[in-house]
Motif scaffolding. Structure first.
Motif, mmCIF file in Angstrom:
data_model
loop_
_atom_site.group_PDB
_atom_site.id
_atom_site.type_symbol
_atom_site.label_atom_id
_atom_site.label_comp_id
_atom_site.label_asym_id
_atom_site.label_seq_id
_atom_site.Cartn_x
_atom_site.Cartn_y
_atom_site.Cartn_z
ATOM 1 N N LYS A 165 -11.246 1.520 -0.590
ATOM 2 C CA LYS A 165 -10.251 2.590 -0.662
ATOM 3 C C LYS A 165 -9.080 2.221 -1.561
ATOM 4 N N TYR A 166 -8.525 1.028 -1.354
ATOM 5 C CA TYR A 166 -7.300 0.693 -2.081
ATOM 6 C C TYR A 166 -7.566 0.166 -3.483
ATOM 7 N N ASN A 167 -8.735 -0.371 -3.737
ATOM 8 C CA ASN A 167 -9.071 -0.642 -5.132
ATOM 9 C C ASN A 167 -9.302 0.656 -5.886
ATOM 10 N N ASN A 168 -9.822 1.652 -5.190
ATOM 11 C CA ASN A 168 -9.977 2.967 -5.809
ATOM 12 C C ASN A 168 -8.613 3.559 -6.163
ATOM 13 N N LYS A 169 -7.650 3.413 -5.255
ATOM 14 C CA LYS A 169 -6.295 3.874 -5.532
ATOM 15 C C LYS A 169 -5.671 3.077 -6.682
ATOM 16 N N ALA A 170 -5.933 1.772 -6.687
ATOM 17 C CA ALA A 170 -5.403 0.934 -7.760
ATOM 18 C C ALA A 170 -5.963 1.369 -9.105
ATOM 19 N N LEU A 171 -7.249 1.681 -9.143
ATOM 20 C CA LEU A 171 -7.868 2.130 -10.387
ATOM 21 C C LEU A 171 -7.296 3.469 -10.847
ATOM 22 N N ARG A 204 0.822 -1.214 0.000
ATOM 23 C CA ARG A 204 0.000 0.000 0.000
ATOM 24 C C ARG A 204 0.856 1.265 0.000
ATOM 25 N N ASP A 205 1.991 1.229 0.702
ATOM 26 C CA ASP A 205 2.719 2.457 1.023
ATOM 27 C C ASP A 205 3.853 2.807 0.068
ATOM 28 N N TYR A 206 4.390 1.826 -0.659
ATOM 29 C CA TYR A 206 5.655 2.088 -1.355
ATOM 30 C C TYR A 206 5.596 1.974 -2.882
ATOM 31 N N TYR A 207 4.431 1.668 -3.441
ATOM 32 C CA TYR A 207 4.355 1.474 -4.891
ATOM 33 C C TYR A 207 3.121 2.193 -5.443
ATOM 34 N N ASP A 239 2.041 3.928 -8.020
ATOM 35 C CA ASP A 239 1.457 3.831 -9.361
ATOM 36 C C ASP A 239 1.440 2.399 -9.890
ATOM 37 N N ALA A 240 1.723 1.440 -9.036
ATOM 38 C CA ALA A 240 1.659 0.035 -9.440
ATOM 39 C C ALA A 240 0.283 -0.497 -9.052
ATOM 40 N N GLY A 241 -0.662 -0.380 -9.978
ATOM 41 C CA GLY A 241 -2.062 -0.640 -9.657
ATOM 42 C C GLY A 241 -2.321 -1.994 -9.027
ATOM 43 N N HIS A 242 -1.732 -3.054 -9.599
ATOM 44 C CA HIS A 242 -2.038 -4.384 -9.076
ATOM 45 C C HIS A 242 -1.440 -4.592 -7.691
ATOM 46 N N LEU A 243 -0.311 -3.960 -7.406
ATOM 47 C CA LEU A 243 0.261 -4.067 -6.059
ATOM 48 C C LEU A 243 -0.611 -3.338 -5.043
ATOM 49 N N LEU A 244 -1.221 -2.225 -5.436
ATOM 50 C CA LEU A 244 -2.145 -1.518 -4.544
ATOM 51 C C LEU A 244 -3.411 -2.345 -4.311
ATOM 52 N N HIS A 245 -3.805 -3.077 -5.325
ATOM 53 C CA HIS A 245 -5.013 -3.906 -5.225
ATOM 54 C C HIS A 245 -4.817 -5.127 -4.340
ATOM 55 N N MET A 246 -3.641 -5.736 -4.385
ATOM 56 C CA MET A 246 -3.448 -7.041 -3.749
ATOM 57 C C MET A 246 -3.821 -7.080 -2.263
ATOM 58 N N PRO A 247 -3.525 -6.052 -1.457
ATOM 59 C CA PRO A 247 -3.920 -6.127 -0.041
ATOM 60 C C PRO A 247 -5.413 -6.294 0.170
ATOM 61 N N THR A 248 -6.221 -5.909 -0.821
ATOM 62 C CA THR A 248 -7.670 -6.019 -0.628
ATOM 63 C C THR A 248 -8.136 -7.474 -0.673
ATOM 64 N N HIS A 249 -7.299 -8.377 -1.177
ATOM 65 C CA HIS A 249 -7.596 -9.802 -1.051
ATOM 66 C C HIS A 249 -7.653 -10.193 0.419
ATOM 67 N N ILE A 250 -6.821 -9.551 1.222
ATOM 68 C CA ILE A 250 -6.819 -9.821 2.661
ATOM 69 C C ILE A 250 -7.894 -8.999 3.360
ATOM 70 N N ASP A 251 -8.115 -7.776 2.904
ATOM 71 C CA ASP A 251 -9.120 -6.909 3.527
ATOM 72 C C ASP A 251 -10.474 -7.598 3.620
ATOM 73 N N VAL A 252 -10.922 -8.224 2.508
ATOM 74 C CA VAL A 252 -12.246 -8.837 2.542
ATOM 75 C C VAL A 252 -12.271 -10.052 3.456
ATOM 76 N N LEU A 253 -11.112 -10.671 3.679
ATOM 77 C CA LEU A 253 -11.057 -11.857 4.534
ATOM 78 C C LEU A 253 -11.036 -11.509 6.012
ATOM 79 N N VAL A 254 -10.690 -10.271 6.338
ATOM 80 C CA VAL A 254 -10.714 -9.842 7.735
ATOM 81 C C VAL A 254 -11.845 -8.850 7.986
ATOM 82 N N GLY A 255 -12.706 -8.658 6.988
ATOM 83 C CA GLY A 255 -13.886 -7.813 7.176
ATOM 84 C C GLY A 255 -13.625 -6.330 7.125
ATOM 85 N N ASP A 256 -12.553 -5.910 6.456
ATOM 86 C CA ASP A 256 -12.251 -4.480 6.347
ATOM 87 C C ASP A 256 -12.718 -3.996 4.973
#
Length: 685
Positions: free
Chosen positions: A361-367, A333-336, A338-355
């Protein structure tokens, strides 16, 4: 600089992060020449794109590097790697795509062979190629030297031997982060999307333990998955559901809201309950209302490696402990930026922990990042490109998170935004892409069902080319059937269902996919759910619940995917309609099961609140006061969790029931009335 050079250098305008490999043979940017400096920049950007799975853009950057510095042998090998199987394109899908007549398509096994051959020949004539690079190049050459090989033969004679070769390289150079990445990735591709049994979290291959060991060592993790040399940040998490599905790393409980009557039945003891629960003997003073969790991150270069963090998210998402990947998520989330897919990847975990807020937010940034990429490199990132599937996936995940989180406006906006790209003309002009992209064109319809926009659904026009827009057409028929059922027009609901079922049985539908699942499987679940809702409106409740139970069973059998194949969990309708008929005991089990799959989602929390109201009323008449307090405490926890979620900037929908198919008729049975068990109901699923 000429206009042509400026255009060629546009990829460098993207701020994809500053990670770089410490040494690249024959690429010395310290000599002061513009070509060397620019070539190194292209190599570094290309490497990050490779780690972000934007392989086509990565290959373009490596090619530009070679134009400036032709002796960078590793760049040739990495172009070959970009055209090789990866975690999202592998096996039969990859090998059957071989087309020697069209070497310009991506990925191309012909191009992979050509560049790996050049790299292998170069290391025989160049003495200054480092030993780790030589070994990597030889391994990549082995993988790519036989274009057109069958998928079956590749598994036995290429994929596994390739991993074995990389294991040897890794054992010689365990501290080389790129070597660790390529080795771990090779094992993950062999087991792509089949690392663990879901939802038990049981590893399906011995490779899983080896991958975890390699990644955690490279990321400087201890055996328990927490980073060493850490700083600690305390965060607060709401009531959550600890289980193999909701995941053993999180053992808190939910949070609550009494929608029926918050002041009924002895609620004056709420403050006492809160005080008592937070003063139990707990070394950490950690009460059940919220739990402090330590999140540790070692902020050194190893822990911020984009490729290793990316793979670690994929590794842990199917496991029983996805929260272990949160540190890797933080780095991405913090270091890349303009790398859209890297910004997106944490959201795979977000939905699994209910965030769900972070998911949006981060899919919006990825887009936002990917829209810049589409402008900068339309050839590798536009709608006709291979990478656009990743961009559509960002939209999909954002809408999914927004739907689960009760965020209607942004869900509608992003679904409409995607549909401006996925127009019928796109599919007509690019035959073949409808097989894997067209299913994304129905997100707006799923959103309208989620938020109960029944009249609006009936106003949506059908596609002109329905044979191309098969999934959207079938989904619209299904949504219209649900809408008519909700509006109590069973006759028209049945007519729409017949249209839906006819399209569902079209042989062409068998060729369509939505990421990891087939469209035919998705529509099968929809069919059972629609029939359940129609039967419910006919007051054939036993049959209705039987159909909904079958839909749940089919939904649970989907291949693992993020987001899950069904945009709206069937349990939301099933539990809500059970509850509407007074079966709160069975509904409670349905909602608790859903919360294990979709932690903290406000739809099931709301349904569970109603169930607990009925349970509390029953306990007050038949059981001890202590049990009454426990139930009320859980309701208060749910209330706090719902309040927290409603504070999100995007949470705009007033959730009153677990599904908007509930509450459309005068309840025949009050929620607080106890009824006997329903034979058609499932328990604990």
């Amino acid at each position: 600089m000429t206009t042509n050079e400026a255009n060629m250098n546009k990829p460098l305008e993207m701020n994809v992060g500053s990670y770089r490999r410490a040494h690249v043979s024959n690429l010395d940017d310290d000599d002061g020449s513009i070509d060397s400096i620019t070539a190194r920049k292209f190599f570094d950007v290309g490497l990050i794109h490779l780690f972000a799975f934007h392989h086509e853009e990565a290959a373009k950057c490596f090619d530009r590097c070679l134009q400036l510095c032709p002796d960078v042998t590793l760049a040739h090998a990495l172009i070959a790697h970009c055209h090789s199987p990866n975690y999202n394109f592998f096996g039969e899908s990859y090998y059957s795509s071989f087309n020697p007549a069209n070497v310009e398509e991506f990925p191309s096994q012909v191009i992979a062979e050509r560049h790996s051959r050049i790299a292998a020949q170069s290391i025989n004539t160049q003495k200054n190629v480092s030993e780790p690079e030589r070994l990597l190049i030889n391994a990549i050459r082995f993988r790519t030297e036989r274009p057109g090989i069958s998928s079956y033969a590749a598994e036995r004679t290429v994929s596994r031997p390739f991993s074995d070769e990389l294991r040897k390289v890794y054992n010689q150079y365990p501290d080389d982060k790129e070597v660790a990445f390529f080795f771990a990735e090779s094992l993950m591709v062999i087991n792509a999307w089949s690392l663990y049994e879901y939802p038990t979290g049981r590893p399906l291959s011995p490779d899983v333990a080896e991958v975890q060991q390699v990644l955690e060592k490279a990321l400087h993790f201890d055996l328990d998955g927490t980073a060493t040399n850490t700083t600690t940040t305390a965060t607060t998490e709401s009531y959550d559901c600890g289980s193999a599905v909701a995941h053993t790393a999180r053992e808190e409980k939910y949070g609550g809201n009494d929608h029926d009557n918050p002041n009924e039945g002895g609620d004056s003891g709420d403050d006492e309950l809160l005080s008592r629960s937070c003063n139990d003997d707990d070394d950490d003073n950690n009460c059940n209302i919220s739990a402090k969790k330590n999140s540790r991150c070692n902020n050194n270069a190893a822990n911020l490696h984009p490729g290793l963090c990316h793979l670690y998210v994929h590794l842990m998402e199917m496991s029983s402990t996805p929260a272990k990947a949160l540190d890797a998520c933080r780095a991405l989330r913090d270091y890349y930026p303009d790398a859209g897919h890297l910004l997106h990847m944490p959201t795979h975990i977000d939905v699994l922990v209910g965030d769900y807020e972070s998911c949006v937010k981060y899919n919006n940034k990825a887009l936002a990042a990917d829209k810049k990429m589409m402008l900068t490199s339309p050839d590798t990132s536009g709608p006709q490109s291979f990478y656009f599937g990743y961009i559509a996936h960002n939209y999909h995940m954002l809408v999914y998170g927004a739907m689960l989180g009760g965020m209607e406006r942004i869900a509608q906006e992003k679904a409409a935004e995607l549909n401006k790209i996925l127009v019928e003309e796109l599919f007509l002009e690019n035959p073949g892409i409808e097989l894997y992209l067209e299913a994304y064109s129905a997100l707006d319809l799923h959103t309208m069902v989620r938020f109960g926009r029944w009249e609006e659904i009936l106003e949506v026009p059908f596609p002109v080319h329905q044979n191309i827009m098969l999934y959207r057409t079938a989904t619209l028929c299904g949504c219209r059937a649900l809408a008519y059922a909700a509006l109590k027009n069973v006759k028209l609901a049945k007519e729409e269902f017949e249209k839906f079922d006819k399209i569902r049985c079209d042989p062409e539908i068998q060729n369509r996919i939505l990421h990891n699942n087939s469209v035919s499987d998705l529509l099968a679940v929809e069919g059972y759910m629609i029939m359940g809702e129609i039967l419910y409106r006919e007051e054939k409740y036993t049959e209705a619940f039987d159909f909904l139970k079958k839909a749940v069973k089919l939904e649970d059998s989907f291949h693992y995917d993020e987001p899950w194949g069904k945009m709206q969990p069937v349990r939301h309708a099933y539990g809500g309609l059970l509850l509407e008929q007074g079966y709160w005991k069975e509904a409670e089990q349905v909602f608790r099961a859903d919360l294990m799959y979709h932690p903290k989602n406000p739809w099931s929390l709301t349904g569970l609140m109603h169930c607990l109201t009925g349970k509390r009323h029953d306990v007050s008449q038949h059981s001890s006061q202590q049990s009454f307090y426990d139930i009320r405490l859980e309701q208060m926890q749910i209330e706090m969790s719902l309040k927290e979620m409603r504070s999100s900037e995007w949470a705009d929908f007033d959730i009153k029931h677990s599904c908007n198919c509930v509450g459309l008729q005068k309840e025949k049975q009050n929620y607080r009335t106890t009824r006997g068990g329903c034979n058609a109901c499932i328990r604990g699923t």
